[in-house]
Design an enzyme around this catalytic site. Structure first.
Site, PDB file in Angstrom:
ATOM      1  N   ASP A   1       0.828  -1.215   0.000  1.00  0.00           N
ATOM      2  CA  ASP A   1       0.000   0.000   0.000  1.00  0.00           C
ATOM      3  C   ASP A   1       0.864   1.267   0.000  1.00  0.00           C
ATOM      4  OD1 ASP A   1      -1.853   1.996   0.585  1.00  0.00           O
ATOM      5  OD2 ASP A   1      -2.137   1.371   2.676  1.00  0.00           O
TER       6      ASP A   1
ATOM      7  N   HIS B   1      -3.273   4.511   6.798  1.00  0.00           N
ATOM      8  CA  HIS B   1      -2.204   4.011   5.939  1.00  0.00           C
ATOM      9  C   HIS B   1      -0.822   4.217   6.528  1.00  0.00           C
ATOM     10  CE1 HIS B   1      -5.160   3.521   2.701  1.00  0.00           C
ATOM     11  NE2 HIS B   1      -5.681   4.646   3.172  1.00  0.00           N
TER      12      HIS B   1
HETATM   13 ZN    ZN Z   1      -8.955   0.935   2.961  1.00  0.00          ZN
END
Ligand code: ZN
Length: 559
Positions: A197, A370
């Protein structure tokens, strides 16, 4: 044809943008699909609801689809299902998702009763499944929604680790802390390729723990004496839980506003992912039964979404709620690239009404879900992959992430940056981008239409939005070829007719000249030529007078 010995990874969305994640893994023509998300339109896409992945590559290959695996319940990972599923549907299509993701998907399907019923198999951290040549093991990853699963995909060429969206959190809310032991044990099985990610790859340091966010939110609760209006994504289940918990701690009732907020909380409560005491949640209509200091309103719209509750409040369009002095608004969600201006305007509008605004930039009230630079490097170091492919993010984020991979010791030649539609070819020795590409242009959803609004329709809309439209209706006598009377004119968004009498008089005169000239010679009249002439000449005339280029629609009626 020679059998393909390599694995192909085909990102159809989410690489080079934030949202609409969808990736194909293809081995000897058999295809595994991971996620089917959507994203919000850009600001210059009037009328478009969502953008979904382009799945033209799957056309003719439907039979080769082994199944679909979902990582978590965010709409940028599941939102495109109702728009795409019919195109790949087969009665035995296998779909896998964690319990919460499953619940959110099914709840959304309720809004699309004509679609086939999805048969979803629930998987949890530790579950293993086999789909053709792929064996998948699921492992839990911290994010800002519970039940988020990373994937270890065993393929004939080697093991691939897909992180899903993630962050490392040692003090999460409603969730277990990151299990580094587990991650290390996965790494022991040798990772050929890491897909990780990239959303936070441009941000320094370490993402905040959900616990720190709760502390900062608590401070706002302590110092607020009016109503608290907390806006967030309906899918940020953890944030919703924090707001509910804090409200209970400070003796506030919580009213949920917004359809998606209500439905998501409902599913999460049923599945036990959101907990609240009896009587905490109240109906929006009951707000006035309590003093302001005892009320929290939890609603959608922190991104400035046009149809969300916060926007309705700011525009005084909500059926029964208005801002009042003393209210405190918490915008608790990071701003998606492209939405910055809209959120700024929204903030100003709210402040103008004498309401306090707390934004995540002012205080750390939103951690994003994140991993940032330090965590991303740590993930790479734990996994020690041979190859690296950054996923999920704008191009600049993918580049930043690849820099981190280099710092973490991955040789440059072992890193590929791929965008949507690129085909990444992988074997034990090599990773590269093929010359062939998969179609990846935008597929836009507008109302019930999926993909029918293309470039041309969009360009028309942009033109109409910029300079408006101008319709000229000329009635022509079939026998004489002359315009009868004065042409009718309709103008929208171009000039205000009443204040432009002179311009309209000249326009009418010009239209009559053009038509009469074209028909005056006798013989058959080429009406499409006449219309083109009107469009061109009047267009030039308008531009010389106004520097605007409205869309001109000539209508010629023969009588
Ligand atoms: Zn997500």
């Amino acid at each position: 044809m020679k059998k393909q010995q390599n694995l192909r990874i085909i990102p159809l969305g989410g690489l080079g943008e934030v949202g609409r994640n969808m990736t194909l893994f293809e081995y000897q023509r058999e295809i595994l699909i991971v996620d089917m998300g959507f994203r919000m339109p850009e600001e210059d896409m009037p009328g478009i609801d969502y953008i979904v992945p382009n799945i033209s590559y799957l056309k003719g290959r439907e039979k080769n689809i082994l199944g679909v695996v979902f990582t978590h319940g965010h709409y940028d990972h599941i939102g495109a299902i109702p728009y795409l599923i019919e195109k790949i549907w087969q009665p035995n299509l296998e779909i896998f998702a964690s319990p919460l993701t499953h619940g959110i998907i099914l709840k959304r399907q309720d809004d699309f009763p004509n679609l086939p019923r999805l048969n979803i198999t629930e998987v949890k951290s530790g579950s293993r499944i086999k789909l053709g040549p792929f064996r998948i093991e699921f492992f839990r990853q911290n994010h800002n929604i519970p039940d988020n699963l990373g994937l270890l995909i065993e393929t004939p060429v080697g093991n691939i680790l897909h992180t899903s969206d993630f962050k490392f959190d040692s003090h999460p809310v409603n969730d277990l802390p990151t299990d580094f032991q587990k991650l290390k044990s996965l790494a022991k099985r040798k990772i050929l390729l890491l897909l990780s990610d990239s959303t936070g790859a441009e941000e320094d340091g370490h993402s905040l723990s959900e616990k720190t966010i709760e502390k900062n939110l608590d401070e706002i609760f302590q110092h607020s004496y009016g109503r608290i209006i907390a806006a967030t994504f309906a899918s940020l289940i953890n944030r919703i839980q924090q707001i509910i918990t804090l409200s209970e701690r400070h003796g506030r009732k919580v009213a949920l506003e917004g359809y998606s907020m209500k439905t998501n909380v409902e599913i999460s409560k049923i599945l036990g992912y959101i907990k609240s005491k009896k009587g905490t949640l109240i109906n929006g209509r009951e707000i006035s039964n309590y003093p302001d200091s005892k009320i929290t309103i939890l609603c959608t719209g922190a991104q400035g979404e046009g149809s969300a509750i916060l926007m309705k409040l700011a525009n005084k369009e909500h059926p029964f709620l208005r801002f009042k002095k003393g209210d405190a608004v918490i915008l608790s969600s990071s701003v998606i690239p492209g939405n910055e201006r809209t959120v700024q305007m929204l903030k100003d509008d709210i402040l103008r009404q004498g309401v306090k605004v707390f934004h995540y930039k002012m205080m750390d009230i939103h951690a994003g879900g994140h991993a940032k630079k330090e965590e991303l490097k740590e993930m790479i170091k734990i996994m020690e992959p041979k190859f690296f492919l950054p996923i999920h993010g704008q191009y600049s984020m993918l580049v930043a992430h690849s820099e981190l991979a280099k710092e973490a010791g991955i040789p440059e030649g072992n890193i590929v940056i791929a965008e949507n539609g690129k085909i990444v070819n992988l074997n034990q020795k090599r990773i590269y981008i093929e010359r062939e590409t998969a179609p990846s242009n935008y597929v836009m959803v507008d109302g019930l239409g999926i993909g029918d609004v293309g470039e041309v329709v969009l360009r028309d809309r942009q033109m109409l939005a910029r300079d408006g439209m101008f319709v000229i209706v000329a009635v022509v006598d079939r026998k004489t070829g002359q315009v009868q009377g004065s042409p009718d004119i309709i103008s929208r968004g171009f000039v205000y007719l009443r204040e432009s009498k002179e311009l309209l008089r000249e326009t009418r005169k010009k239209v009559i000249e053009i038509v009469n000239k074209a028909t005056g010679t006798g013989g058959a009249v080429n009406w499409s030529y006449v219309k083109d002439e009107i469009r061109n000449k009047i267009g030039q005339f308008f531009y010389s007078k106004t520097q605007r280029r409205p869309m001109i629609l000539p209508v010629v009626i023969e009588v």
